[in-house]
Write an enzyme that holds these catalytic residues in place. Sequence first.
Site, PDB file in Angstrom:
ATOM      1  N   SER A 144       0.942  -1.229   0.089  1.00  0.00           N
ATOM      2  CA  SER A 144      -0.108  -0.062   0.074  1.00  0.00           C
ATOM      3  C   SER A 144       0.814   1.332  -0.012  1.00  0.00           C
ATOM      4  O   SER A 144       2.121   1.056   0.477  1.00  0.00           O
ATOM      5  CB  SER A 144      -0.999   0.002   1.236  1.00  0.00           C
ATOM      6  OG  SER A 144      -1.662   1.373   1.396  1.00  0.00           O
ATOM      7  N   TYR A 158      -1.312   0.069  10.406  1.00  0.00           N
ATOM      8  CA  TYR A 158      -1.605  -0.349   9.025  1.00  0.00           C
ATOM      9  C   TYR A 158      -0.262   0.009   8.280  1.00  0.00           C
ATOM     10  O   TYR A 158       0.099  -0.806   7.382  1.00  0.00           O
ATOM     11  CB  TYR A 158      -2.924   0.073   8.580  1.00  0.00           C
ATOM     12  CG  TYR A 158      -3.079  -0.302   7.109  1.00  0.00           C
ATOM     13  CD1 TYR A 158      -3.352  -1.448   6.691  1.00  0.00           C
ATOM     14  CD2 TYR A 158      -3.152   0.593   6.022  1.00  0.00           C
ATOM     15  CE1 TYR A 158      -3.758  -1.874   5.374  1.00  0.00           C
ATOM     16  CE2 TYR A 158      -3.348   0.400   4.847  1.00  0.00           C
ATOM     17  CZ  TYR A 158      -3.568  -1.004   4.381  1.00  0.00           C
ATOM     18  OH  TYR A 158      -3.944  -1.195   3.127  1.00  0.00           O
ATOM     19  N   LYS A 162       2.528  -2.482   5.751  1.00  0.00           N
ATOM     20  CA  LYS A 162       2.760  -2.373   4.537  1.00  0.00           C
ATOM     21  C   LYS A 162       4.141  -2.083   4.256  1.00  0.00           C
ATOM     22  O   LYS A 162       4.574  -2.332   3.041  1.00  0.00           O
ATOM     23  CB  LYS A 162       1.670  -1.303   3.938  1.00  0.00           C
ATOM     24  CG  LYS A 162       0.196  -1.833   3.983  1.00  0.00           C
ATOM     25  CD  LYS A 162       0.177  -3.205   3.281  1.00  0.00           C
ATOM     26  CE  LYS A 162      -1.292  -3.530   3.233  1.00  0.00           C
ATOM     27  NZ  LYS A 162      -1.517  -4.842   2.519  1.00  0.00           N
ATOM     28  N   TYR A 203     -12.663   9.761   3.501  1.00  0.00           N
ATOM     29  CA  TYR A 203     -12.986   9.674   2.255  1.00  0.00           C
ATOM     30  C   TYR A 203     -12.941  11.145   1.599  1.00  0.00           C
ATOM     31  O   TYR A 203     -12.144  11.300   0.585  1.00  0.00           O
ATOM     32  CB  TYR A 203     -14.449   9.291   1.934  1.00  0.00           C
ATOM     33  CG  TYR A 203     -14.862   9.249   0.535  1.00  0.00           C
ATOM     34  CD1 TYR A 203     -14.591   8.271  -0.445  1.00  0.00           C
ATOM     35  CD2 TYR A 203     -15.496  10.254  -0.174  1.00  0.00           C
ATOM     36  CE1 TYR A 203     -14.814   8.412  -1.561  1.00  0.00           C
ATOM     37  CE2 TYR A 203     -15.729  10.627  -1.362  1.00  0.00           C
ATOM     38  CZ  TYR A 203     -15.664   9.454  -2.277  1.00  0.00           C
ATOM     39  OH  TYR A 203     -15.908   9.502  -3.516  1.00  0.00           O
TER      40      TYR A 203
HETATM   41  P1  NDP Z   1     -11.496  -6.108   0.952  1.00  0.00           P
HETATM   42  O1  NDP Z   1     -11.727  -5.945   2.454  1.00  0.00           O
HETATM   43  O2  NDP Z   1     -12.296  -5.609  -0.062  1.00  0.00           O
HETATM   44  O3  NDP Z   1     -11.203  -7.686   0.836  1.00  0.00           O
HETATM   45  C1  NDP Z   1     -10.200  -8.411   1.733  1.00  0.00           C
HETATM   46  C2  NDP Z   1     -10.077  -9.685   1.353  1.00  0.00           C
HETATM   47  O4  NDP Z   1      -8.942 -10.164   2.114  1.00  0.00           O
HETATM   48  C3  NDP Z   1     -11.344 -10.735   1.462  1.00  0.00           C
HETATM   49  O5  NDP Z   1     -11.232 -11.606   0.421  1.00  0.00           O
HETATM   50  C4  NDP Z   1     -11.143 -11.215   2.901  1.00  0.00           C
HETATM   51  O6  NDP Z   1     -11.972 -12.330   2.736  1.00  0.00           O
HETATM   52  C5  NDP Z   1      -9.694 -11.556   2.833  1.00  0.00           C
HETATM   53  N1  NDP Z   1      -9.122 -11.698   4.039  1.00  0.00           N
HETATM   54  C6  NDP Z   1      -9.348 -10.715   5.245  1.00  0.00           C
HETATM   55  N2  NDP Z   1      -8.715 -11.218   6.356  1.00  0.00           N
HETATM   56  C7  NDP Z   1      -8.334 -12.341   6.107  1.00  0.00           C
HETATM   57  C8  NDP Z   1      -7.596 -13.501   6.731  1.00  0.00           C
HETATM   58  N3  NDP Z   1      -7.479 -13.289   8.091  1.00  0.00           N
HETATM   59  N4  NDP Z   1      -7.437 -14.479   6.109  1.00  0.00           N
HETATM   60  C9  NDP Z   1      -7.462 -14.801   4.606  1.00  0.00           C
HETATM   61  N5  NDP Z   1      -8.083 -13.639   3.893  1.00  0.00           N
HETATM   62  C10 NDP Z   1      -8.555 -12.552   4.515  1.00  0.00           C
HETATM   63  O7  NDP Z   1      -9.891  -5.294   0.907  1.00  0.00           O
HETATM   64  P2  NDP Z   1      -9.241  -4.769  -0.640  1.00  0.00           P
HETATM   65  O8  NDP Z   1      -9.739  -5.679  -1.722  1.00  0.00           O
HETATM   66  O9  NDP Z   1      -9.457  -3.572  -0.667  1.00  0.00           O
HETATM   67  O10 NDP Z   1      -7.755  -5.114  -0.045  1.00  0.00           O
HETATM   68  C11 NDP Z   1      -7.015  -5.941  -0.710  1.00  0.00           C
HETATM   69  C12 NDP Z   1      -5.540  -5.604  -0.490  1.00  0.00           C
HETATM   70  O11 NDP Z   1      -5.320  -4.369  -1.145  1.00  0.00           O
HETATM   71  C13 NDP Z   1      -4.949  -5.484   1.094  1.00  0.00           C
HETATM   72  O12 NDP Z   1      -3.793  -6.258   1.339  1.00  0.00           O
HETATM   73  C14 NDP Z   1      -5.158  -4.125   1.395  1.00  0.00           C
HETATM   74  O13 NDP Z   1      -4.361  -3.876   2.582  1.00  0.00           O
HETATM   75  C15 NDP Z   1      -4.654  -3.749   0.171  1.00  0.00           C
HETATM   76  N6  NDP Z   1      -4.871  -2.114  -0.237  1.00  0.00           N
HETATM   77  C16 NDP Z   1      -6.216  -1.803  -0.466  1.00  0.00           C
HETATM   78  C17 NDP Z   1      -6.284  -0.501  -0.639  1.00  0.00           C
HETATM   79  C18 NDP Z   1      -7.947   0.205  -0.744  1.00  0.00           C
HETATM   80  O14 NDP Z   1      -7.998   1.297  -0.753  1.00  0.00           O
HETATM   81  N7  NDP Z   1      -8.700  -0.665  -1.128  1.00  0.00           N
HETATM   82  C19 NDP Z   1      -5.238   0.428  -0.675  1.00  0.00           C
HETATM   83  C20 NDP Z   1      -4.069  -0.110  -0.441  1.00  0.00           C
HETATM   84  C21 NDP Z   1      -3.691  -1.615  -0.328  1.00  0.00           C
HETATM   85  P3  NDP Z   1     -13.374 -12.617   3.414  1.00  0.00           P
HETATM   86  O15 NDP Z   1     -14.348 -12.006   2.123  1.00  0.00           O
HETATM   87  O16 NDP Z   1     -13.705 -13.996   3.587  1.00  0.00           O
HETATM   88  O17 NDP Z   1     -13.509 -11.579   4.659  1.00  0.00           O
END
Ligand code: NDP
Length: 249
Positions: A144, A158, A162, A203
């Site tokens: 991130s 957080y 990262k 936001y």
């Molecule tokens: P979401 O919250 O939309 O999705 C998170 C995903 O990770 C889901 O599939 C969830 O599974 C899974 N997950 C959460 N905890 C666990 C766990 N303990 N074990 C296995 N799977 C887990 O997040 P994003 O898609 O936004 O984020 C994806 C990645 O991108 C992350 O690493 C985040 O830090 C990074 N990121 C996101 C940004 C953003 O603005 N959205 C910006 C920068 C980085 P389930 O559906 O079962 O809960």
Amino acid sequence: MSRSNILDGKKALVTGGSRGIGSAIAKRLAADGAEVAITYAGNKAAADATVAAIEQAGGKAVAIQADAADDASQRAGIDAAASALGGIDILVHNAGVAEFFEVDQDTDESFAHQFGVNVRGLHVGTRAALPHIPDGGRIILIGSIAGETAAFPGIATYGATKAAVAGLGRGWARDLAARKILVNVIQPGPIATDLAPSEGPVYDLLISQVPLGRFGEAEEIAGAAAFLAGPDASYITGTTLTIDGGTTI
Ligand code: NDP
């Protein structure tokens, strides 16, 4: 979604592929020809929906429940994916969580949970996956821009997770170069998913910092993941690719 056959015959595992960025990456890698396994924490309905979307588009996918923060569960999930796919050519560590507390309100539990999913899960998972990854494989870590910036109060822990992801990516790229396994980190800025706010003061602040004036879409991260997984990225390793609409200019 654009489609190609550049990943035909490849086997890809995307952690946290049930929702958001991970779901988009899984769909994109499948659209480019890869057979895909996704893991998820608890949201089976969303994981099944990702698999169904891939199958409806003519691809192959399987969903496996695996808690990235639980060592045994993470190892079992990686092994199950490798056995379902017959190996892992492309490993995408995407699963992540974000919790925001200013330092005087922060807790041991939140620190442990965020480092457990975002960092330890990658460390345990990569070591479990390596025996299944052939020479020439790809590892993509989702970091991130919070690893390099602190855009609002409460983002310290957080961001620290990262920053650790970026460090693991650089070091693993060096460790695995002899096997021609390429390791790279994608650092998204604000992307419209469940993890990011869709309204309110944070936001408004985040949007005000994006020169392009909008949050990114998960598919815009997925396109970069497909590039890093594919043949055109053959001389790219140990880098961080920032995709943030210009936020960190
Ligand atoms: P979401 O919250 O939309 O999705 C998170 C995903 O990770 C889901 O599939 C969830 O599974 C899974 N997950 C959460 N905890 C666990 C766990 N303990 N074990 C296995 N799977 C887990 O997040 P994003 O898609 O936004 O984020 C994806 C990645 O991108 C992350 O690493 C985040 O830090 C990074 N990121 C996101 C940004 C953003 O603005 N959205 C910006 C920068 C980085 P389930 O559906 O079962 O809960």
